[in-house]
Structures are given as C-alpha cells and as structure tokens.
Design an enzyme around this catalytic site. Structure first.
Site, PDB file in Angstrom:
ATOM      1  N   THR A 324       0.851  -1.184   0.000  1.00 42.61           N
ATOM      2  CA  THR A 324       0.000   0.000   0.000  1.00 42.61           C
ATOM      3  C   THR A 324       0.887   1.234   0.000  1.00 42.61           C
ATOM      4  O   THR A 324       1.898   1.287   0.710  1.00 42.61           O
ATOM      5  CB  THR A 324      -0.947   0.013   1.218  1.00 42.61           C
ATOM      6  OG1 THR A 324      -1.742   1.208   1.187  1.00 42.61           O
ATOM      7  CG2 THR A 324      -0.200  -0.044   2.539  1.00 42.61           C
ATOM      8  N   HIS A 376       2.794 -11.313  14.543  1.00 41.40           N
ATOM      9  CA  HIS A 376       3.879 -11.832  15.373  1.00 41.40           C
ATOM     10  C   HIS A 376       3.693 -13.310  15.707  1.00 41.40           C
ATOM     11  O   HIS A 376       4.625 -13.982  16.164  1.00 41.40           O
ATOM     12  CB  HIS A 376       3.977 -11.011  16.663  1.00 41.40           C
ATOM     13  CG  HIS A 376       5.353 -10.977  17.248  1.00 41.40           C
ATOM     14  ND1 HIS A 376       6.339 -11.874  16.911  1.00 41.40           N
ATOM     15  CD2 HIS A 376       5.914 -10.137  18.172  1.00 41.40           C
ATOM     16  CE1 HIS A 376       7.438 -11.601  17.594  1.00 41.40           C
ATOM     17  NE2 HIS A 376       7.212 -10.549  18.363  1.00 41.40           N
TER      18      HIS A 376
END
Length: 405
Positions: A324, A376
């Site tokens: 993006t 994560h």
C-alpha cells in the site's frame, strides 16, 4: 408486450448477499438491450445487470441500499415486440401554472380509466388526467411526472417563501444527513476489526534513499516509454524488490490456516488502490515472472478497472502479500493493517528531501519511510527487520536485483 423479471445473478462463491447500489433507469424509461439497468454491490465487487431486451421499465421492486440474495427479483420491464414503443411523455406548460386550489377540469371517465393509486395521485397533486393519458402508457409514465410536478411545485413554493424572509432569517441551517452504510463498508469494517482482534500485529520501520531509482528512471524513462508504450513508474521497482526480499524471508509470504502454516511458493501481490467506494486490493498474479513493462501495464489496468468498478471477484482474491502506498496522498508515516489471511503488509510513503549524513557529510536526499506490519504469531522481529534491510539494499542499489545478490 411481455413482462420480464430483472433478477440478481449468481453471486461469487462465499458471498451470500449483495446490496442494490444504484438504479440507472426510472419507472417509465425506455431501455435498449444491453443497457445497464441496475448495479448491485457485494463486499468486493460491483455487478452490473443489463437489459436482455428492448423495453420499458414498469416496476422497481427493490430500491437502492436494500439487501438482496441470488436470483431475487429486483424489478420488471415490458419487452417491446414492435418497433413503435410508447412515445416519450410531455406535460404541457399549463401543468406548471396550476393554481393552489383544486382543479375543476377532471373528466370522470378518464379518472375511472386510471388505477386507484393513479387516481389518488391525480387528486393529491391537482393534475388534469386528460393530459396524462398517452397511448395507454399513463400507468407507466404518469406517476413519475406527477411526483416530479409535485416536487417542483413544493420547491417553487419554498423558494418564494424564502425570498420573502428577512435577510437575518436566511442563515445556513445546521443539518445532518444519515445514509445506510454500504455492504462494502460493512464488510471492510468487519475485516479490519478481525485483523485487530485476531492477529498479534506489530509494525517495524526503515527508510530508503530513492535517488538511485529516480536516476535510473530519468535515464531510461523515455526509451522505455518508446519501446513499451507505457510510462516507467516507481511501482515496478518496488514490486520487484518486494518479491526478491520475500524469497529470502518466506515466512512473510506465508499465512496461518487454523493450526497450520501455509508457505506459498508463488507471489500474488495485492496492490492497494483508493476508489470512491474505499480501498480495495486487486491482485497482481505470478508477479515474479512478469517483466517490468508487464508489471507497469498490469498495475495500471487493475487500477483503472478498480476506479471504474470493473473488477471481478477473481481480481480481488488470493493475494499472498500486500503493498500500500499512502505516499500518493502525502502520507509521511503510517502503520498499515494486515489484509487477512495474509501475514504482512508493506506501507510505502511520500518521498521527501531530507538532510542525511553520508560518509560524515550532510547531504540532501529524497528519502522515504517503509513500514512493515506483520503477524507476530508467525513472523518474529528478526525476520521483519531483516526483510526491511534486504528491501532497503535492493531499492538503494537496483543492480542487486539483476545480479541476485
């Protein structure tokens, strides 16, 4: 004439409902075959429904902003089997000069020939029925004309009253407007909340010197355009560097499926595009085997289709990693949200001249921040930082991409 239903087509797999976005025709409008009658919107694409025959739109069953399902009837139109459809309707000038009192020109025979709803509209709006009848098409055209006359009369009356008000009373009103949230916005909100609530998302940052790419583009841009008939932009360099970096860190191109990790041995890159509906992410498939010119052409084509609501469901599904670029709007730094089920997204930002220390000297360089948001649960900080370092080295020295070092 024969009545034909306007129905919702088969919806894409996993899409259970859609929203009527916009009717392009009104009741009474003459329509030609293949003209777009109505748009319906899913959480990903807009589907255009064309007319299958020439005809006249006689009924709209489902209005805009309503939810619909596959094969549901949206409206009805009469197919024209002759070459002389009902002519367009014209209301004489006297309809605009009707007095506020009830008209005395109503012909009983003509009133009885109208439907009950038409008779009510005739009396409520002071319209003479003899100027409504038109080759037996009054039930198709007249309602819209009557309502239009009623609205116009109301507006004219309101304007005349406003003109009579003192200047002190014509200050701007403090108003509000409420509109239903589109299905696309609802779905996007759900996905964003899902990302926030179901991923252990972190963002790490780095910065790059864009001067080498700008120099390369300036040196070869004209020759590139002459050969490939497309301008050389910065996005193909970003995509190429992103892919080469993903090859060194396959976890970032992977995704989590329940209790399994899915490693993708292909590179389908989602490119975020801003449209009037919101941000959507068409997919550049098999981007690793595309040339720079093919990337430039395909990205441009996808962006154009996105802004014109021409993307299909296949164009928007299956990406493995997202890029993006908020820099096109001036964003200096941001923390982009992961596009599920992907595990990472790269945010690129505005290129700004900044003083940088190079070999003990202060130099003004075109710099850009990079932001990698990642899950994560799958990606550790070491891989995330290493990925950005690899990406930085490739973008600051594009020759490394050619030499695979």
């Amino acid at each position: 004439m024969s009545s034909i239903n306007i129905t919702v087509p088969d919806l894409p797999e996993s899409v259970s409902e859609a929203t009527v976005s916009k009717w392009h025709k009104k009741i009474g409008d003459t329509i030609k075959r293949d003209e777009i009658l109505v748009d319906i919107e899913t959480d990903k694409v807009i589907i255009e429904i064309p007319a299958t025959h020439d005809g006249i739109l006689t009924d709209i069953i489902v209005n805009s902003d309503s939810s619909v399902k596959a094969h549901q009837i949206l409206g009805i139109f009469n197919s024209l089997k002759t070459s002389n459809p009902c002519k367009s309707f014209h209301i004489p000038d006297q309809i605009n000069s009707l007095d506020s009192h009830k008209t005395n020109y109503i012909n009983t025979e003509q009133v009885q020939s109208l439907s009950p709803s038409m008779r009510r509209l005739v009396h409520e709006n002071d319209v003479q029925p003899q100027i409504l009848k038109n080759n037996n098409c009054h039930t198709i055209v007249s309602k819209e004309k009557i309502k239009e006359h009623s609205v116009n009369s109301f507006i004219s009356s309101s304007r005349s009253q406003d003109e009579k008000k003192p200047a002190s009373l014509t200050t701007q009103d403090r108003s509000e407007k409420r509109i239903p949230m589109t299905l696309f916005r609802k779905r996007m909100a759900e996905r964003l909340l899902q990302t926030k609530n179901t991923t252990a998302m972190l963002t790490t940052f780095n910065e790059i010197n864009v001067q080498p790419i700008l120099t390369l583009r300036k040196k070869y841009g004209l020759a590139f355009e002459n050969k490939h008939s497309v301008r050389l932009g910065l996005m193909p360099f970003y995509i190429r560097a992103v892919i080469e970096s993903l090859k060194h860190y396959p976890e970032i191109n992977a995704s989590i499926d329940d209790s399994e990790i899915v490693y993708h041995n292909y590179f389908d890159i989602s490119i975020a595009v801003s449209t009037p509906r919101g941000v959507i992410t068409p997919v550049l498939r098999n981007a690793d085997i595309l040339s720079i010119s093919d990337m430039e052409k395909t990205v441009k084509e996808l962006a154009t289709k996105a802004r014109n609501n021409k993307l299909n469901y296949h164009d928007l599904t299956g990406g493995t990693f997202t890029i993006t670029n908020g820099g096109v709007f001036g964003s200096l730094l941001s923390t982009p949200l992961i596009n599920p089920p992907q595990s990472a997204i790269l945010g690129m930002h505005a290129i700004k001249d900044r003083p940088m220390a190079i070999d003990g000297q202060i130099v003004i360089l075109p710099m850009m921040y990079l932001a990698l948001s990642y899950d994560h649960r799958l990606i550790d900080g070491r891989e995330a930082v290493g990925y950005l370092e690899k990406l930085k080295s490739l973008l600051e020295d594009p020759t490394r991409i050619l030499l695979d070092i």
